[in-house]
Write an enzyme that holds these catalytic residues in place. Structure first.
Site, PDB file in Angstrom:
ATOM      1  N   GLU A  19       0.853  -1.197   0.000  1.00  0.00           N
ATOM      2  CA  GLU A  19       0.000   0.000   0.000  1.00  0.00           C
ATOM      3  C   GLU A  19       0.886   1.245   0.000  1.00  0.00           C
ATOM      4  O   GLU A  19       1.865   1.317   0.740  1.00  0.00           O
ATOM      5  CB  GLU A  19      -0.884   0.029   1.261  1.00  0.00           C
ATOM      6  CG  GLU A  19      -1.724   1.307   1.340  1.00  0.00           C
ATOM      7  CD  GLU A  19      -2.450   1.477   2.665  1.00  0.00           C
ATOM      8  OE1 GLU A  19      -3.384   0.702   2.929  1.00  0.00           O
ATOM      9  OE2 GLU A  19      -2.075   2.381   3.433  1.00  0.00           O
ATOM     10  N   ALA A  53     -10.439  10.688   2.778  1.00  0.00           N
ATOM     11  CA  ALA A  53     -11.880  10.727   3.044  1.00  0.00           C
ATOM     12  C   ALA A  53     -12.460  12.017   2.479  1.00  0.00           C
ATOM     13  O   ALA A  53     -11.773  13.036   2.415  1.00  0.00           O
ATOM     14  CB  ALA A  53     -12.126  10.639   4.540  1.00  0.00           C
ATOM     15  N   ARG A 109     -15.791   2.762   3.528  1.00  0.00           N
ATOM     16  CA  ARG A 109     -16.622   3.902   3.895  1.00  0.00           C
ATOM     17  C   ARG A 109     -15.749   5.123   4.158  1.00  0.00           C
ATOM     18  O   ARG A 109     -16.098   6.244   3.814  1.00  0.00           O
ATOM     19  CB  ARG A 109     -17.450   3.576   5.140  1.00  0.00           C
ATOM     20  CG  ARG A 109     -18.525   4.608   5.355  1.00  0.00           C
ATOM     21  CD  ARG A 109     -18.911   4.743   6.789  1.00  0.00           C
ATOM     22  NE  ARG A 109     -17.803   5.177   7.617  1.00  0.00           N
ATOM     23  CZ  ARG A 109     -17.919   5.539   8.877  1.00  0.00           C
ATOM     24  NH1 ARG A 109     -19.106   5.501   9.451  1.00  0.00           N
ATOM     25  NH2 ARG A 109     -16.869   5.913   9.587  1.00  0.00           N
ATOM     26  N   ALA A 129     -19.540   0.664   2.974  1.00  0.00           N
ATOM     27  CA  ALA A 129     -18.625  -0.035   2.058  1.00  0.00           C
ATOM     28  C   ALA A 129     -19.390  -1.094   1.261  1.00  0.00           C
ATOM     29  O   ALA A 129     -19.069  -1.368   0.103  1.00  0.00           O
ATOM     30  CB  ALA A 129     -17.499  -0.677   2.855  1.00  0.00           C
ATOM     31  N   GLN A 224       5.124   6.119  15.050  1.00  0.00           N
ATOM     32  CA  GLN A 224       4.385   5.196  14.156  1.00  0.00           C
ATOM     33  C   GLN A 224       3.790   4.044  14.957  1.00  0.00           C
ATOM     34  O   GLN A 224       2.673   3.613  14.700  1.00  0.00           O
ATOM     35  CB  GLN A 224       5.322   4.639  13.087  1.00  0.00           C
ATOM     36  CG  GLN A 224       5.621   5.615  11.963  1.00  0.00           C
ATOM     37  CD  GLN A 224       6.627   5.043  10.967  1.00  0.00           C
ATOM     38  OE1 GLN A 224       7.166   3.961  11.145  1.00  0.00           O
ATOM     39  NE2 GLN A 224       6.891   5.802   9.918  1.00  0.00           N
TER      40      GLN A 224
HETATM   41  P1  FAD Z   1     -17.883  -0.403   6.562  1.00  0.00           P
HETATM   42  O1  FAD Z   1     -17.541  -1.767   6.147  1.00  0.00           O
HETATM   43  O2  FAD Z   1     -19.015   0.272   5.848  1.00  0.00           O
HETATM   44  O3  FAD Z   1     -18.239  -0.374   8.103  1.00  0.00           O
HETATM   45  C1  FAD Z   1     -17.258  -0.451   9.135  1.00  0.00           C
HETATM   46  C2  FAD Z   1     -17.817  -1.199  10.346  1.00  0.00           C
HETATM   47  O4  FAD Z   1     -19.007  -0.605  10.782  1.00  0.00           O
HETATM   48  C3  FAD Z   1     -18.166  -2.639  10.033  1.00  0.00           C
HETATM   49  O5  FAD Z   1     -17.022  -3.487  10.176  1.00  0.00           O
HETATM   50  C4  FAD Z   1     -19.225  -2.923  11.044  1.00  0.00           C
HETATM   51  O6  FAD Z   1     -18.616  -3.236  12.258  1.00  0.00           O
HETATM   52  C5  FAD Z   1     -19.911  -1.591  11.192  1.00  0.00           C
HETATM   53  N1  FAD Z   1     -21.100  -1.478  10.360  1.00  0.00           N
HETATM   54  C6  FAD Z   1     -21.315  -0.543   9.416  1.00  0.00           C
HETATM   55  N2  FAD Z   1     -22.535  -0.708   8.868  1.00  0.00           N
HETATM   56  C7  FAD Z   1     -23.081  -1.770   9.489  1.00  0.00           C
HETATM   57  C8  FAD Z   1     -24.318  -2.433   9.365  1.00  0.00           C
HETATM   58  N3  FAD Z   1     -25.276  -2.021   8.507  1.00  0.00           N
HETATM   59  N4  FAD Z   1     -24.547  -3.503  10.147  1.00  0.00           N
HETATM   60  C9  FAD Z   1     -23.632  -3.915  11.016  1.00  0.00           C
HETATM   61  N5  FAD Z   1     -22.436  -3.324  11.176  1.00  0.00           N
HETATM   62  C10 FAD Z   1     -22.177  -2.260  10.432  1.00  0.00           C
HETATM   63  N6  FAD Z   1      -9.774   5.219   5.076  1.00  0.00           N
HETATM   64  C11 FAD Z   1      -9.630   6.234   4.191  1.00  0.00           C
HETATM   65  O7  FAD Z   1     -10.172   7.318   4.408  1.00  0.00           O
HETATM   66  N7  FAD Z   1      -8.883   6.073   3.037  1.00  0.00           N
HETATM   67  C12 FAD Z   1      -8.266   4.908   2.736  1.00  0.00           C
HETATM   68  O8  FAD Z   1      -7.617   4.805   1.690  1.00  0.00           O
HETATM   69  C13 FAD Z   1      -8.380   3.817   3.667  1.00  0.00           C
HETATM   70  N8  FAD Z   1      -7.782   2.630   3.432  1.00  0.00           N
HETATM   71  C14 FAD Z   1      -7.983   1.581   4.295  1.00  0.00           C
HETATM   72  C15 FAD Z   1      -7.440   0.317   3.992  1.00  0.00           C
HETATM   73  C16 FAD Z   1      -7.639  -0.758   4.845  1.00  0.00           C
HETATM   74  C17 FAD Z   1      -7.036  -2.109   4.495  1.00  0.00           C
HETATM   75  C18 FAD Z   1      -8.405  -0.594   6.041  1.00  0.00           C
HETATM   76  C19 FAD Z   1      -8.615  -1.749   6.975  1.00  0.00           C
HETATM   77  C20 FAD Z   1      -8.958   0.652   6.352  1.00  0.00           C
HETATM   78  C21 FAD Z   1      -8.768   1.736   5.480  1.00  0.00           C
HETATM   79  N9  FAD Z   1      -9.328   2.993   5.750  1.00  0.00           N
HETATM   80  C22 FAD Z   1      -9.162   4.027   4.855  1.00  0.00           C
HETATM   81  C23 FAD Z   1     -10.068   3.239   7.005  1.00  0.00           C
HETATM   82  C24 FAD Z   1     -11.582   2.913   6.874  1.00  0.00           C
HETATM   83  O9  FAD Z   1     -12.158   3.704   5.873  1.00  0.00           O
HETATM   84  C25 FAD Z   1     -12.221   3.188   8.240  1.00  0.00           C
HETATM   85  O10 FAD Z   1     -11.830   2.184   9.144  1.00  0.00           O
HETATM   86  C26 FAD Z   1     -13.736   3.386   8.268  1.00  0.00           C
HETATM   87  O11 FAD Z   1     -14.086   3.795   9.579  1.00  0.00           O
HETATM   88  C27 FAD Z   1     -14.557   2.131   7.967  1.00  0.00           C
HETATM   89  O12 FAD Z   1     -14.529   1.813   6.647  1.00  0.00           O
HETATM   90  P2  FAD Z   1     -15.107   0.374   6.131  1.00  0.00           P
HETATM   91  O13 FAD Z   1     -14.959   0.360   4.689  1.00  0.00           O
HETATM   92  O14 FAD Z   1     -14.556  -0.707   6.935  1.00  0.00           O
HETATM   93  O15 FAD Z   1     -16.657   0.593   6.507  1.00  0.00           O
END
Ligand code: FAD
Length: 302
Positions: A19, A53, A109, A129, A224
């Site tokens: 990444e 974001a 998300r 997401a 870090q």
């Molecule tokens: P989602 O999957 O939509 O939800 C996160 C959590 O919320 C779920 O795991 C669940 O526990 C809960 N949840 C949400 N909706 C529901 C529902 N309807 N029912 C039940 N539970 C629910 N952020 C950035 O801004 N830019 C990036 O480039 C970036 N890269 C990342 C790469 C990786 C590998 C990871 C792990 C994270 C990254 N992030 C990044 C951070 C991420 O965007 C945040 O952690 C954010 O808060 C959650 O995103 P998500 O896609 O997991 O969300």
């Protein structure tokens, strides 16, 4: 040479991916150009590019994806976040990435912008997401030539996402993302192999079939390490913290050592590959791969 025989007799080497994030200055962009040449020469499965974001660095992400596509042999994978963006804007963003010749996505998300709470309607009203995974499938369907090209990945949280109340809820949500079309998952950072292995094992028992790539970051500094602990939702290993402090807060070799030990346990436990957060540097992650014997000497030269 018979490719099938070669595949059947050759020992399977574990795979890896990286990444990177868009540079924030001209000098950093030059350094990043140098780093991605080394990263690409290592032969990763893909190099993913983060996304700010609320689309804050959308153009910079797209530029870096295009650079990877045009100037390296690596397959670029685009992170995309939904926070504060409407469906139309997101659909246009997906198409812009595809127009750039990039078809692999990490559907996220995203975190709320600084100073904005989870309960702010701009955040709570954002697509999840899971909905973004569906939107990417829709964008592919709008381009029949590309419908079966590209994969969608999603995030997974071995130690739980702050929004979820239990591991069961996290697993249920990850399986829902799989059902929406996600083809693999990449985890948030964590410190102990058991956290990943038990999460994946429980998720598989509940019906998860897609591969889950463990996300690992070799840290260089105490700062870090604190950041990783915050993301992991767990305290940093006491020994690593102490050794880094004794080294004056900067000791890249300690991060490499810890990551190698963790990766060995993960791969032995069945992890399909490792995803390395590079912090836009190649030296440490390539040292990790070399120690794991996943790398022939760096073809670009160190
Ligand atoms: P989602 O999957 O939509 O939800 C996160 C959590 O919320 C779920 O795991 C669940 O526990 C809960 N949840 C949400 N909706 C529901 C529902 N309807 N029912 C039940 N539970 C629910 N952020 C950035 O801004 N830019 C990036 O480039 C970036 N890269 C990342 C790469 C990786 C590998 C990871 C792990 C994270 C990254 N992030 C990044 C951070 C991420 O965007 C945040 O952690 C954010 O808060 C959650 O995103 P998500 O896609 O997991 O969300």
């Amino acid at each position: 040479m018979n490719a099938t025989l070669l595949t059947a007799s050759a020992p399977t080497r574990a795979r890896f991916s990286f990444e990177v994030f868009p540079a924030r200055s001209g000098a950093a962009a030059l350094a990043l150009g140098h780093a991605v040449q080394h990263l690409s020469a290592a032969g990763p499965d893909f190099i993913s590019v983060t996304y700010g974001a609320n689309g804050s660095n959308r153009d910079a992400s797209l530029d870096l994806l295009k650079y990877l596509r045009d100037h390296t042999d690596a397959l670029p994978l685009a992170h995309l976040t939904t926070v504060t963006e409407d469906r139309e804007t997101l659909l246009a963003a997906v198409h812009a990435v595809m127009d750039a010749g990039v078809h692999d996505f990490l559907a996220l998300r995203g975190d709320p912008p600084r100073g904005v709470g989870e309960d702010d309607p701009r955040v709570s009203g954002s697509l999840s997401a899971l909905e973004l995974t569906e939107l990417i499938a829709q964008a592919r369907a709008e381009r029949p030539a590309f419908t079966s090209v590209g994969r969608t990945a999603v995030a997974a949280y071995p130690n739980g996402h702050p929004l979820s109340r239990s591991r069961a809820e996290d697993i249920e949500w990850l399986i829902a993302k799989q059902e929406a079309g996600a083809q693999f998952a990449i985890t948030q950072l964590f410190f102990a192999a058991e956290e990943y292995l038990s999460f994946v094992s429980e998720a598989q028992s509940a019906g998860l079939t897609i591969p889950v790539l463990p996300g690992l970051m070799p840290v260089s500094t105490s700062g870090q390490l604190r950041k990783v602990a915050q993301l992991a939702g767990r305290p940093a290993p006491v020994e690593l913290e102490r050794e880094l402090e004794e080294a004056g807060g900067y000791a890249p070799e300690l991060g490499v050592e810890h990551t190698v030990a963790l990766a060995e346990e993960l791969l032995a436990g069945g992890a399909p590959s490792i995803h390395l957060y590079t912090f836009n540097r190649h030296e440490q992650v390539l040292a990790v791969l070399r120690a794991l014997r996943l790398l022939t000497p760096d073809p670009v030269g160190a």
